[in-house]
Scaffold this motif. Structure first.
Motif, PDB file in Angstrom:
ATOM      1  N   ALA A 204       0.938  -1.130   0.067  1.00  0.00           N
ATOM      2  CA  ALA A 204       0.048   0.064   0.025  1.00  0.00           C
ATOM      3  C   ALA A 204       0.815   1.297   0.139  1.00  0.00           C
ATOM      4  CB  ALA A 204      -0.899   0.124   1.164  1.00  0.00           C
ATOM      5  N   THR A 205       2.109   1.280   0.091  1.00  0.00           N
ATOM      6  CA  THR A 205       2.896   2.162   0.270  1.00  0.00           C
ATOM      7  C   THR A 205       3.846   2.282  -0.981  1.00  0.00           C
ATOM      8  OG1 THR A 205       3.488   1.967   2.713  1.00  0.00           O
ATOM      9  CG2 THR A 205       5.001   3.285   1.255  1.00  0.00           C
ATOM     10  N   VAL A 206       4.334   1.450  -1.503  1.00  0.00           N
ATOM     11  CA  VAL A 206       4.966   0.993  -2.816  1.00  0.00           C
ATOM     12  C   VAL A 206       4.196   1.540  -4.053  1.00  0.00           C
ATOM     13  CG1 VAL A 206       6.146  -0.325  -4.322  1.00  0.00           C
ATOM     14  CG2 VAL A 206       6.711  -0.423  -1.988  1.00  0.00           C
ATOM     15  N   VAL A 207       3.100   0.870  -4.055  1.00  0.00           N
ATOM     16  CA  VAL A 207       2.216   1.257  -5.245  1.00  0.00           C
ATOM     17  C   VAL A 207       1.933   2.865  -5.618  1.00  0.00           C
ATOM     18  CG1 VAL A 207       0.039   0.736  -6.424  1.00  0.00           C
ATOM     19  CG2 VAL A 207       1.098  -1.095  -5.237  1.00  0.00           C
ATOM     20  N   PRO A 208       1.360   3.525  -4.536  1.00  0.00           N
ATOM     21  CA  PRO A 208       1.165   4.918  -4.700  1.00  0.00           C
ATOM     22  C   PRO A 208       2.422   5.725  -5.106  1.00  0.00           C
ATOM     23  CG  PRO A 208       0.592   4.500  -2.465  1.00  0.00           C
ATOM     24  CD  PRO A 208       0.789   3.250  -3.255  1.00  0.00           C
ATOM     25  N   ALA A 209       3.458   5.150  -4.498  1.00  0.00           N
ATOM     26  CA  ALA A 209       4.876   5.994  -4.561  1.00  0.00           C
ATOM     27  C   ALA A 209       5.292   6.069  -5.783  1.00  0.00           C
ATOM     28  CB  ALA A 209       5.852   5.279  -3.419  1.00  0.00           C
ATOM     29  N   ILE A 210       5.127   4.617  -6.668  1.00  0.00           N
ATOM     30  CA  ILE A 210       5.826   4.737  -7.781  1.00  0.00           C
ATOM     31  C   ILE A 210       4.812   4.841  -9.187  1.00  0.00           C
ATOM     32  CG2 ILE A 210       7.321   2.978  -6.923  1.00  0.00           C
ATOM     33  CD1 ILE A 210       5.949   0.679  -8.473  1.00  0.00           C
ATOM     34  N   ALA A 211       3.414   5.087  -8.747  1.00  0.00           N
ATOM     35  CA  ALA A 211       2.428   5.249  -9.528  1.00  0.00           C
ATOM     36  C   ALA A 211       2.596   6.071 -10.910  1.00  0.00           C
ATOM     37  CB  ALA A 211       1.190   5.243  -9.032  1.00  0.00           C
ATOM     38  N   ASP A 213       5.135   7.436 -11.942  1.00  0.00           N
ATOM     39  CA  ASP A 213       6.354   7.294 -12.699  1.00  0.00           C
ATOM     40  C   ASP A 213       6.351   6.117 -13.847  1.00  0.00           C
ATOM     41  OD1 ASP A 213       7.736   9.603 -11.715  1.00  0.00           O
ATOM     42  OD2 ASP A 213       8.349   8.716  -9.811  1.00  0.00           O
ATOM     43  N   VAL A 214       5.700   5.008 -13.371  1.00  0.00           N
ATOM     44  CA  VAL A 214       5.668   3.898 -14.217  1.00  0.00           C
ATOM     45  C   VAL A 214       4.813   4.043 -15.345  1.00  0.00           C
ATOM     46  CG1 VAL A 214       6.405   2.503 -12.028  1.00  0.00           C
ATOM     47  CG2 VAL A 214       3.958   2.603 -12.680  1.00  0.00           C
ATOM     48  N   ALA A 215       4.785   3.073 -16.195  1.00  0.00           N
ATOM     49  CA  ALA A 215       3.778   3.035 -17.143  1.00  0.00           C
ATOM     50  C   ALA A 215       2.446   2.449 -16.447  1.00  0.00           C
ATOM     51  CB  ALA A 215       4.286   1.916 -18.382  1.00  0.00           C
ATOM     52  N   HIS A 216       2.556   1.493 -15.500  1.00  0.00           N
ATOM     53  CA  HIS A 216       1.374   0.966 -15.180  1.00  0.00           C
ATOM     54  C   HIS A 216       2.133   0.230 -13.955  1.00  0.00           C
ATOM     55  CE1 HIS A 216      -3.023   0.339 -14.654  1.00  0.00           C
ATOM     56  NE2 HIS A 216      -2.495  -0.801 -14.223  1.00  0.00           N
ATOM     57  N   VAL A 217       1.159   0.148 -12.831  1.00  0.00           N
ATOM     58  CA  VAL A 217       1.550  -0.786 -11.694  1.00  0.00           C
ATOM     59  C   VAL A 217       0.251  -1.566 -11.578  1.00  0.00           C
ATOM     60  CG1 VAL A 217       1.238   0.985  -9.970  1.00  0.00           C
ATOM     61  CG2 VAL A 217       2.349  -0.916  -9.311  1.00  0.00           C
ATOM     62  N   THR A 218       0.364  -2.744 -11.305  1.00  0.00           N
ATOM     63  CA  THR A 218      -0.689  -3.788 -10.996  1.00  0.00           C
ATOM     64  C   THR A 218      -0.578  -4.457  -9.673  1.00  0.00           C
ATOM     65  OG1 THR A 218      -0.882  -4.358 -13.272  1.00  0.00           O
ATOM     66  CG2 THR A 218      -1.744  -5.772 -11.525  1.00  0.00           C
ATOM     67  N   LEU A 219      -1.246  -4.180  -8.638  1.00  0.00           N
ATOM     68  CA  LEU A 219      -1.266  -4.855  -7.298  1.00  0.00           C
ATOM     69  C   LEU A 219      -1.927  -6.013  -7.582  1.00  0.00           C
ATOM     70  CD1 LEU A 219      -0.703  -4.606  -4.245  1.00  0.00           C
ATOM     71  CD2 LEU A 219      -3.157  -3.773  -3.842  1.00  0.00           C
ATOM     72  N   VAL A 220      -1.311  -7.275  -7.307  1.00  0.00           N
ATOM     73  CA  VAL A 220      -1.591  -8.681  -7.185  1.00  0.00           C
ATOM     74  C   VAL A 220      -1.996  -9.172  -5.777  1.00  0.00           C
ATOM     75  CG1 VAL A 220      -1.283 -11.203  -8.133  1.00  0.00           C
ATOM     76  CG2 VAL A 220      -0.714  -9.272  -9.768  1.00  0.00           C
ATOM     77  N   GLN A 318      -6.445   6.462  -5.059  1.00  0.00           N
ATOM     78  CA  GLN A 318      -6.366   7.562  -6.082  1.00  0.00           C
ATOM     79  C   GLN A 318      -5.619   6.993  -7.279  1.00  0.00           C
ATOM     80  OE1 GLN A 318      -5.586  11.427  -4.972  1.00  0.00           O
ATOM     81  NE2 GLN A 318      -6.194  11.044  -2.673  1.00  0.00           N
ATOM     82  N   GLY A 319      -4.576   6.001  -7.019  1.00  0.00           N
ATOM     83  CA  GLY A 319      -3.778   5.524  -8.206  1.00  0.00           C
ATOM     84  C   GLY A 319      -4.500   4.836  -9.077  1.00  0.00           C
ATOM     85  N   VAL A 320      -5.723   3.988  -8.525  1.00  0.00           N
ATOM     86  CA  VAL A 320      -6.488   3.251  -9.279  1.00  0.00           C
ATOM     87  C   VAL A 320      -7.565   4.208  -9.758  1.00  0.00           C
ATOM     88  CG1 VAL A 320      -8.322   1.354  -8.874  1.00  0.00           C
ATOM     89  CG2 VAL A 320      -6.391   1.315  -7.547  1.00  0.00           C
ATOM     90  N   ALA A 325      -2.796   2.699 -11.666  1.00  0.00           N
ATOM     91  CA  ALA A 325      -2.798   1.509 -10.928  1.00  0.00           C
ATOM     92  C   ALA A 325      -4.172   0.659 -10.911  1.00  0.00           C
ATOM     93  CB  ALA A 325      -2.411   1.812  -9.344  1.00  0.00           C
ATOM     94  N   SER A 326      -3.740  -0.560 -10.837  1.00  0.00           N
ATOM     95  CA  SER A 326      -5.260  -1.681 -11.122  1.00  0.00           C
ATOM     96  C   SER A 326      -4.691  -2.744 -10.116  1.00  0.00           C
ATOM     97  CB  SER A 326      -5.212  -2.048 -12.270  1.00  0.00           C
ATOM     98  OG  SER A 326      -4.018  -2.972 -12.725  1.00  0.00           O
ATOM     99  N   VAL A 327      -5.892  -3.434 -10.088  1.00  0.00           N
ATOM    100  CA  VAL A 327      -5.649  -4.529  -8.786  1.00  0.00           C
ATOM    101  C   VAL A 327      -6.402  -5.627  -9.405  1.00  0.00           C
ATOM    102  CG1 VAL A 327      -6.425  -5.203  -6.443  1.00  0.00           C
ATOM    103  CG2 VAL A 327      -6.306  -2.709  -7.115  1.00  0.00           C
ATOM    104  N   VAL A 328      -5.402  -6.958  -9.066  1.00  0.00           N
ATOM    105  CA  VAL A 328      -6.105  -8.294  -9.437  1.00  0.00           C
ATOM    106  C   VAL A 328      -5.943  -8.929  -8.392  1.00  0.00           C
ATOM    107  CG1 VAL A 328      -5.271 -10.302 -10.819  1.00  0.00           C
ATOM    108  CG2 VAL A 328      -5.035  -8.302 -11.924  1.00  0.00           C
ATOM    109  N   THR A 329      -7.015  -9.498  -8.103  1.00  0.00           N
ATOM    110  CA  THR A 329      -7.157 -10.362  -6.554  1.00  0.00           C
ATOM    111  C   THR A 329      -7.133 -11.800  -7.080  1.00  0.00           C
ATOM    112  OG1 THR A 329      -8.264  -8.629  -5.637  1.00  0.00           O
ATOM    113  CG2 THR A 329      -8.619 -10.921  -4.434  1.00  0.00           C
ATOM    114  N   GLY A 330      -6.663 -12.785  -6.452  1.00  0.00           N
ATOM    115  CA  GLY A 330      -6.795 -13.997  -6.983  1.00  0.00           C
ATOM    116  C   GLY A 330      -5.353 -14.845  -6.912  1.00  0.00           C
TER     117      GLY A 330
END
Length: 501
Positions: A204-211, A213-220, A318-320, A325-330
């Protein structure tokens, strides 16, 4: 010259064993606090702090991933004796600055030895002494220290290696796999596709911190977790500052208010978990549409079974919303050459995969303990109040709270250690150990923590390494600051559980 530099230059040349009244293991939040309490409450005691890293701060020094911040408010995570004057949720840099001020204001730098990895600690009842061996990482030398009392403030996980599960196909992946605990200084993630595996405070810290600057970040995430989004501010503190109230008063007032609110929340989470769950989800719904909440932010466990991280200003969500940012659960089926394949069949491509999957629990700092010639494992002992252990004399370990700030317990234990050392001096005692009475000997030995009460993955994986507890309040780590804050000062040091000699 910085505090860190001053300390490094003060390290003495190796020689014969140096002796101290107290040896503190670790210069993190617990060790620095312990040094303060020793110096102010038992000024006649000599002490040294041995730290394996090359700077003070523990977690806040060793973890270098983007955005690293506290998940506890600094009015309670900060020391009770040092006012916190900034936003409640603080960055690692702010916490290190705060700790550096404590060190400088109290002249503690001269007591710290960096780059000292303790490998062995041996107690001799014949001499009533601990002999501690430490390897200096910068020179490779093995140094010896003796002390009357050992104060373990090293934390509860391995600093040098995070926990990454083994998934099929990891060797096939052509990109980089990085655990946030081992973040390389030269990692270039700008413009890259990134996957972050995990659902806890680190993710929860890393994802918004890099969002941004990256092309896209996916939280799995395998399963969702609870978060508390909100403003990174304290209205009460801001109002008191507007009224020009002294910062010492503000710290105490805000600290008490936050502790009162935390106590109320914890008890409500146990007594009315469904109501508290809906309140927590309402905070997420303020940022995300219902379908996203239902799919990715609906935890299966009860709110009080794991630590709940604060998300300042809802930055994760906010990143989502922004689409960065996006989220994948599974569950993950395997790594592929280009990323991950989920058991659902979905494939996710990434240039970098971050494994924010937890850490490796350790007991007693992975130090080999020997008592009177016999090796002692933490799992062979029974704990007294989560800080002392049967069969290990003249030693106390700081283990903080899971649902409240770690430092709250570090301060309580600091007071207790100083009171215990003074009591030993008054009795002329050189040795103190905790012993179970006939009633306790008959009780069942239980795991360190009841998994139904608190069950994060790192604890479940390492429970077999930890000391045992008894089904009796005094013989366990209760996790209840609001009871312990009243009980600890009243502990009868001449009670039957304490054996002096």
């Amino acid at each position: 010259m910085s505090t860190q530099t001053q300390v490094r230059e003060s390290v003495r040349s190796p020689g014969k064993a140096e002796h101290f009244d107290v040896l503190i293991v670790g210069a993190g939040i617990s060790g620095i606090g312990g040094a303060y309490h020793l110096q102010t409450q038992t000024p006649g005691k000599s002490f040294v702090i041995l730290e394996q890293l090359d700077g003070f701060g523990g977690t806040w020094w060793s973890h270098r991933y983007p955005g690293i911040r506290s998940d506890s408010d600094l009015y309670t995570f900060g020391y009770r004796f040092k006012p916190w004057t900034s936003a409640p949720i603080a960055s690692a840099e702010e916490i290190l600055k705060y700790m550096g001020e404590v060190i400088e204001e109290n002249d503690l730098a001269r007591h710290i030895r960096y780059n000292h990895t303790i490998t062995h600690a041996e107690w001799s009842s014949a001499d009533n002494l601990w002999t501690v061996e430490a390897v200096r990482k910068d020179t490779g030398e093995t140094l010896r220290f003796t002390c009357n009392f050992l104060w373990m403030c090293q934390g509860y996980y391995r600093q040098n290696q995070g926990y990454t599960p083994e998934w099929p196909g990891m060797s096939d992946y052509k990109g980089k796999i990085v655990h946030p605990q081992e973040w390389p200084e030269d990692l270039d993630y700008k413009g890259k596709k990134v996957i972050c595996i995990g659902s806890g405070a680190t993710a929860a810290t890393v994802v918004p911190a890099i969002a941004a600057d990256v092309a896209h970040v996916t939280l799995v995430q395998r399963s969702p977790t609870f978060f508390v989004p909100g403003r990174n501010a304290d209205e009460l503190a801001d109002t008191l500052r507007l009224l020009q109230v002294d910062e010492t008063w503000i710290h105490e007032i805000v600290r008490r208010k936050r502790l009162y609110d935390q106590d109320l929340f914890t008890r409500r989470a146990v007594e009315e978990p469904d109501v508290v769950k809906e309140e927590l989800l309402a905070g997420v719904r303020a940022f995300l549409p219902e379908d996203v909440v239902q799919k990715h932010f609906m935890p299966k466990y009860r709110p009080w079974q794991q630590r709940i991280a604060f998300v300042p200003d809802g930055d994760l969500f906010q990143g989502v919303i922004a689409g960065k940012a996006s989220v994948v659960t599974g569950e993950i089926e395997r790594f592929t050459e280009k990323g991950l394949k989920m058991k659902s069949g979905e494939e996710i491509e990434a240039d970098i995969i971050l494994t924010a999957t937890g850490f490796n629990l350790n007991a007693f700092g992975d130090i080999d303990f020997v008592v009177d010639g016999k090796p002692v494992a933490a799992s062979d002992t029974v704990t007294y109040r989560g800080m002392m252990f049967t069969g290990i004399p003249n030693m106390i370990w700081v283990m903080g709270y899971f649902r409240a700030s770690w430092t709250l317990r570090a301060d309580l234990i600091g007071d207790f250690v100083c009171r215990l050392l003074q009591h030993m001096d008054e009795k002329g005692a050189k040795k103190i150990e905790v012993v179970m009475g006939p009633e306790e000997e008959k009780l069942e030995r239980l795991p360190w923590i009841d998994p139904d009460n608190f069950n994060p993955g790192y604890l479940a994986r390492g429970m077999h390494l930890m000391p045992k507890r008894l089904p009796k309040w005094e013989w366990q780590h209760t996790q209840d600051y609001w009871r312990e804050k009243d009980e600890f000062p009243q502990i009868n040091l001449d009670g039957s559980e304490f054996k002096y000699s």
